[in-house]
Scaffold this active site. Structure first.
Site, PDB file in Angstrom:
ATOM      1  N   ARG A  20     -47.134 -45.696  26.957  1.00 12.38           N
ATOM      2  CA  ARG A  20     -45.794 -45.110  26.770  1.00 12.38           C
ATOM      3  C   ARG A  20     -44.716 -46.059  27.300  1.00 12.38           C
ATOM      4  O   ARG A  20     -43.983 -46.673  26.537  1.00 12.38           O
ATOM      5  CB  ARG A  20     -45.729 -43.740  27.462  1.00 12.38           C
ATOM      6  CG  ARG A  20     -44.526 -42.910  27.082  1.00 12.38           C
ATOM      7  CD  ARG A  20     -43.245 -43.278  27.813  1.00 12.38           C
ATOM      8  NE  ARG A  20     -43.351 -43.244  29.266  1.00 12.38           N
ATOM      9  CZ  ARG A  20     -42.403 -43.713  30.070  1.00 12.38           C
ATOM     10  NH1 ARG A  20     -41.309 -44.260  29.585  1.00 12.38           N
ATOM     11  NH2 ARG A  20     -42.563 -43.675  31.387  1.00 12.38           N
ATOM     12  N   ASP A  21     -44.658 -46.239  28.604  1.00 20.33           N
ATOM     13  CA  ASP A  21     -43.584 -47.057  29.189  1.00 20.33           C
ATOM     14  C   ASP A  21     -43.702 -48.496  28.697  1.00 20.33           C
ATOM     15  O   ASP A  21     -42.703 -49.188  28.499  1.00 20.33           O
ATOM     16  CB  ASP A  21     -43.690 -47.013  30.724  1.00 20.33           C
ATOM     17  CG  ASP A  21     -42.354 -47.263  31.408  1.00 20.33           C
ATOM     18  OD1 ASP A  21     -41.420 -47.731  30.741  1.00 20.33           O
ATOM     19  OD2 ASP A  21     -42.247 -46.987  32.620  1.00 20.33           O
ATOM     20  N   HIS A 212     -43.269 -45.390  41.054  1.00 20.05           N
ATOM     21  CA  HIS A 212     -43.238 -45.951  39.688  1.00 20.05           C
ATOM     22  C   HIS A 212     -42.362 -47.210  39.771  1.00 20.05           C
ATOM     23  O   HIS A 212     -41.141 -47.126  39.684  1.00 20.05           O
ATOM     24  CB  HIS A 212     -42.645 -44.888  38.761  1.00 20.05           C
ATOM     25  CG  HIS A 212     -42.472 -45.281  37.327  1.00 20.05           C
ATOM     26  ND1 HIS A 212     -43.269 -44.787  36.310  1.00 20.05           N
ATOM     27  CD2 HIS A 212     -41.576 -46.093  36.718  1.00 20.05           C
ATOM     28  CE1 HIS A 212     -42.861 -45.272  35.149  1.00 20.05           C
ATOM     29  NE2 HIS A 212     -41.826 -46.074  35.367  1.00 20.05           N
ATOM     30  N   HIS A 214     -41.130 -50.818  38.532  1.00 21.93           N
ATOM     31  CA  HIS A 214     -41.046 -51.930  37.570  1.00 21.93           C
ATOM     32  C   HIS A 214     -40.981 -53.214  38.404  1.00 21.93           C
ATOM     33  O   HIS A 214     -40.545 -53.199  39.560  1.00 21.93           O
ATOM     34  CB  HIS A 214     -39.821 -51.754  36.671  1.00 21.93           C
ATOM     35  CG  HIS A 214     -40.033 -50.685  35.632  1.00 21.93           C
ATOM     36  ND1 HIS A 214     -40.279 -50.964  34.307  1.00 21.93           N
ATOM     37  CD2 HIS A 214     -40.075 -49.335  35.735  1.00 21.93           C
ATOM     38  CE1 HIS A 214     -40.443 -49.838  33.642  1.00 21.93           C
ATOM     39  NE2 HIS A 214     -40.326 -48.823  34.488  1.00 21.93           N
ATOM     40  N   CYS A 245     -37.620 -51.003  29.950  1.00 18.19           N
ATOM     41  CA  CYS A 245     -36.939 -49.756  29.616  1.00 18.19           C
ATOM     42  C   CYS A 245     -35.859 -50.083  28.601  1.00 18.19           C
ATOM     43  O   CYS A 245     -35.032 -50.960  28.842  1.00 18.19           O
ATOM     44  CB  CYS A 245     -36.321 -49.112  30.854  1.00 18.19           C
ATOM     45  SG  CYS A 245     -35.396 -47.620  30.440  1.00 18.19           S
ATOM     46  N   ASN A 254     -43.587 -52.193  34.000  1.00 17.10           N
ATOM     47  CA  ASN A 254     -44.125 -51.669  35.254  1.00 17.10           C
ATOM     48  C   ASN A 254     -45.029 -52.731  35.850  1.00 17.10           C
ATOM     49  O   ASN A 254     -45.567 -53.577  35.147  1.00 17.10           O
ATOM     50  CB  ASN A 254     -45.006 -50.445  34.984  1.00 17.10           C
ATOM     51  CG  ASN A 254     -44.187 -49.226  34.759  1.00 17.10           C
ATOM     52  OD1 ASN A 254     -43.830 -48.944  33.640  1.00 17.10           O
ATOM     53  ND2 ASN A 254     -43.881 -48.515  35.810  1.00 17.10           N
TER      54      ASN A 254
HETATM   55  P1  HMG Z   1     -29.082 -36.500  21.382  1.00  9.52           P
HETATM   56  O1  HMG Z   1     -28.690 -37.375  20.239  1.00  9.52           O
HETATM   57  O2  HMG Z   1     -28.032 -36.156  22.400  1.00  9.52           O
HETATM   58  O3  HMG Z   1     -29.802 -35.153  20.871  1.00  9.52           O
HETATM   59  O4  HMG Z   1     -30.299 -37.191  22.112  1.00  9.52           O
HETATM   60  P2  HMG Z   1     -29.317 -33.940  20.037  1.00  9.52           P
HETATM   61  O5  HMG Z   1     -29.892 -32.726  20.674  1.00  9.52           O
HETATM   62  O6  HMG Z   1     -27.829 -33.993  19.802  1.00  9.52           O
HETATM   63  O7  HMG Z   1     -30.050 -34.176  18.624  1.00  9.52           O
HETATM   64  C1  HMG Z   1     -29.761 -35.289  17.810  1.00  9.52           C
HETATM   65  C2  HMG Z   1     -30.904 -35.479  16.839  1.00  9.52           C
HETATM   66  O8  HMG Z   1     -32.093 -35.824  17.561  1.00  9.52           O
HETATM   67  C3  HMG Z   1     -31.227 -34.231  16.048  1.00  9.52           C
HETATM   68  O9  HMG Z   1     -31.728 -34.684  14.782  1.00  9.52           O
HETATM   69  C4  HMG Z   1     -32.367 -33.620  16.808  1.00  9.52           C
HETATM   70  O10 HMG Z   1     -33.202 -32.811  16.033  1.00  9.52           O
HETATM   71  C5  HMG Z   1     -33.119 -34.867  17.263  1.00  9.52           C
HETATM   72  P3  HMG Z   1     -30.800 -34.636  13.452  1.00  9.52           P
HETATM   73  O11 HMG Z   1     -30.349 -33.218  13.358  1.00  9.52           O
HETATM   74  O12 HMG Z   1     -29.673 -35.587  13.731  1.00  9.52           O
HETATM   75  O13 HMG Z   1     -31.731 -35.099  12.377  1.00  9.52           O
HETATM   76  N1  HMG Z   1     -33.918 -34.630  18.473  1.00  9.52           N
HETATM   77  C6  HMG Z   1     -35.216 -34.942  18.595  1.00  9.52           C
HETATM   78  N2  HMG Z   1     -36.086 -35.501  17.728  1.00  9.52           N
HETATM   79  C7  HMG Z   1     -37.360 -35.683  18.174  1.00  9.52           C
HETATM   80  N3  HMG Z   1     -37.764 -35.308  19.395  1.00  9.52           N
HETATM   81  C8  HMG Z   1     -36.931 -34.730  20.267  1.00  9.52           C
HETATM   82  C9  HMG Z   1     -35.588 -34.533  19.882  1.00  9.52           C
HETATM   83  N4  HMG Z   1     -34.524 -33.996  20.483  1.00  9.52           N
HETATM   84  C10 HMG Z   1     -33.504 -34.058  19.613  1.00  9.52           C
HETATM   85  N5  HMG Z   1     -37.372 -34.386  21.490  1.00  9.52           N
HETATM   86  C11 HMG Z   1     -32.319 -37.065  23.367  1.00  9.52           C
HETATM   87  C12 HMG Z   1     -30.903 -36.591  23.253  1.00  9.52           C
HETATM   88  C13 HMG Z   1     -32.830 -36.675  24.763  1.00  9.52           C
HETATM   89  C14 HMG Z   1     -33.177 -36.429  22.306  1.00  9.52           C
HETATM   90  C15 HMG Z   1     -32.345 -38.603  23.184  1.00  9.52           C
HETATM   91  O14 HMG Z   1     -31.400 -39.177  24.045  1.00  9.52           O
HETATM   92  C16 HMG Z   1     -33.690 -39.196  23.469  1.00  9.52           C
HETATM   93  O15 HMG Z   1     -34.657 -38.955  22.766  1.00  9.52           O
HETATM   94  N6  HMG Z   1     -33.805 -40.039  24.518  1.00  9.52           N
HETATM   95  C17 HMG Z   1     -35.087 -40.605  24.893  1.00  9.52           C
HETATM   96  C18 HMG Z   1     -34.869 -41.755  25.756  1.00  9.52           C
HETATM   97  C19 HMG Z   1     -36.203 -42.334  26.185  1.00  9.52           C
HETATM   98  O16 HMG Z   1     -37.252 -41.957  25.701  1.00  9.52           O
HETATM   99  N7  HMG Z   1     -36.118 -43.283  27.125  1.00  9.52           N
HETATM  100  C20 HMG Z   1     -37.267 -43.953  27.619  1.00  9.52           C
HETATM  101  C21 HMG Z   1     -38.125 -43.066  28.459  1.00  9.52           C
HETATM  102  S1  HMG Z   1     -37.492 -42.821  30.114  1.00  9.52           S
HETATM  103  C22 HMG Z   1     -38.078 -44.180  30.997  1.00  9.52           C
HETATM  104  O17 HMG Z   1     -38.604 -45.111  30.427  1.00  9.52           O
HETATM  105  C23 HMG Z   1     -37.944 -44.137  32.498  1.00  9.52           C
HETATM  106  C24 HMG Z   1     -39.263 -43.837  33.210  1.00  9.52           C
HETATM  107  O18 HMG Z   1     -40.270 -44.776  32.824  1.00  9.52           O
HETATM  108  C25 HMG Z   1     -39.065 -43.892  34.722  1.00  9.52           C
HETATM  109  C26 HMG Z   1     -38.357 -45.168  35.189  1.00  9.52           C
HETATM  110  O19 HMG Z   1     -38.876 -46.272  34.953  1.00  9.52           O
HETATM  111  O20 HMG Z   1     -37.264 -45.019  35.750  1.00  9.52           O
HETATM  112  C27 HMG Z   1     -39.785 -42.427  32.850  1.00  9.52           C
HETATM  113 MG    MG Z   2     -40.514 -46.729  33.698  1.00 10.87          MG
END
Ligand code: HMG
Ligand code: MG
Length: 304
Positions: A20-21, A212, A214, A245, A254
């Site tokens: 995933r990450d 966690h 990086h 990220c 990571n």
């Molecule tokens: P948004 O654009 O504000 O969402 O995104 P929305 O609710 O306004 O919806 C917009 C569109 O997205 C709609 O589709 C929804 O249906 C769709 P449309 O009507 O335009 O066709 N949608 C989705 N589709 C699939 N799955 C969903 C979903 N939700 C809405 N769950 C949202 C908000 C949170 C969805 C967006 O910002 C997002 O997906 N962000 C993900 C970011 C991400 O994955 N980042 C990486 C992971 S975090 C990380 O790596 C850190 C970590 O490792 C720890 C660390 O290292 O610090 C964990």
């Molecule tokens: Mg991470």
């Protein structure tokens, strides 16, 4: 080695986040078959906790678009937990449809990072998690919590430990069984890590916290050692140091799982993971991706 005098744990749980990450940040297309192969290789290496995908918007993170197919195809032997990130109820429901039995929600300790990563404030993100927690409780699904930017933010710089503690406490109180503290951009040092754990540990038992790290600044292993001394027994890592990220420019992957395992093996700390099989898993995915292996241990073994 006498771990009692060093106050080190006898066991550590490694949470493998490479599928995933790691893969979320790769530029080139990766087939479902290759993702499945990676997860299966990691299972074979003995990892008991593997984050295999995420149910987020494919517009935001295209690389995770096939997570349902990955979950459908991976081998899932008993005793191994396969988790997925779910940012909201839509993601949670998709994860349930895909048969996922443990999910993770993710918040940030930095307002700017929260906006860039999930398009809402910290408070809004926590509100969004409430129905996820409720649905998870109803369905008997465990939820892990992440806090990002615990030791620095790419947009805001320094983050106060009290701010991290406050977000971590909210996640814990809403029902996350464990909170993983994410040094998203790898700027943390051992001293800051200890101070952070002390601050967060006032509200949350240390056996409910995970690290966690990086490895952008090369500090991750030192931070893990510092965390071990502070009583942390769960660490997230990524095979071959895959990833970064997408919303933290310049962040490297990571810490490599192989390097963490080498450290833990050297301390006599049990993990249940086989180093040689883990190295093989990392070498295989790096060959498929055509990228350099980020594990120092794997690279050293090649020359040995
Ligand atoms: P948004 O654009 O504000 O969402 O995104 P929305 O609710 O306004 O919806 C917009 C569109 O997205 C709609 O589709 C929804 O249906 C769709 P449309 O009507 O335009 O066709 N949608 C989705 N589709 C699939 N799955 C969903 C979903 N939700 C809405 N769950 C949202 C908000 C949170 C969805 C967006 O910002 C997002 O997906 N962000 C993900 C970011 C991400 O994955 N980042 C990486 C992971 S975090 C990380 O790596 C850190 C970590 O490792 C720890 C660390 O290292 O610090 C964990
Ligand atoms: Mg991470």
């Amino acid at each position: 080695m006498n771990n009692t005098s060093l106050a080190l744990p006898s066991h550590v749980r490694l949470v493998e986040v490479g599928p995933r990450d790691g893969l979320q940040n790769e530029k080139q297309p990766i087939s479902i078959a290759d993702k499945v192969r990676l997860v299966d290789d990691l299972t074979r290496a003995g990892l008991a906790h593997i984050e295999a995908g995420s149910f987020v918007s494919p517009q935001w993170v295209p690389q995770m678009a096939g997570s349902a197919e990955v979950f459908a195809a991976i081998q899932q032997p008993g005793g191994v937990t396969y988790t997925a990130l779910t940012p909201n109820l839509k993601g949670f429901e998709a994860a349930m449809q895909a048969g996922v039995r443990e999910v993770a929600v993710f918040a940030a300790a930095s307002e700017a990072f929260s906006q860039k990563n999930i398009n809402c404030s910290i408070a809004e993100s926590l509100t969004r998690f409430v129905p996820v927690m409720e649905a998870a409780r109803e369905q008997g699904v465990r939820v892990r919590g992440y806090v990002s930017c615990v030791l620095g933010c790419p947009y805001e710089g320094e983050i106060a430990p009290a701010q991290v503690a406050s977000v971590a406490r909210e996640l814990f109180e809403m029902g996350c069984y464990e909170v993983s503290l994410g040094d998203t951009i790898g700027t943390g040092t051992a001293g800051k890590t200890r101070a952070l754990i002390e601050a967060v540990g006032r509200d949350i038992p240390r056996d409910k916290l995970a690290g966690h790290f990086h490895d952008t600044y090369g500090q991750a292993l030192a931070n893990i050692y510092a965390s071990l001394l502070e009583g942390i027994q769960v660490f997230d890592s990524s095979v071959a140091g895959l990833g970064g990220c997408p919303y933290a420019r310049g962040a490297s992957g990571n810490v490599a799982s192989e390097d963490v395992l080498y450290l833990l093996n050297g301390l006599g700390i049990h993990t249940g993971v086989d180093l040689e099989l883990l190295i093989q898993a990392g070498e295989r995915i790096c060959a498929l991706l055509g990228r350099e292996n980020g594990s120092r241990v794997a690279r050293a073994r090649r020359c040995a």
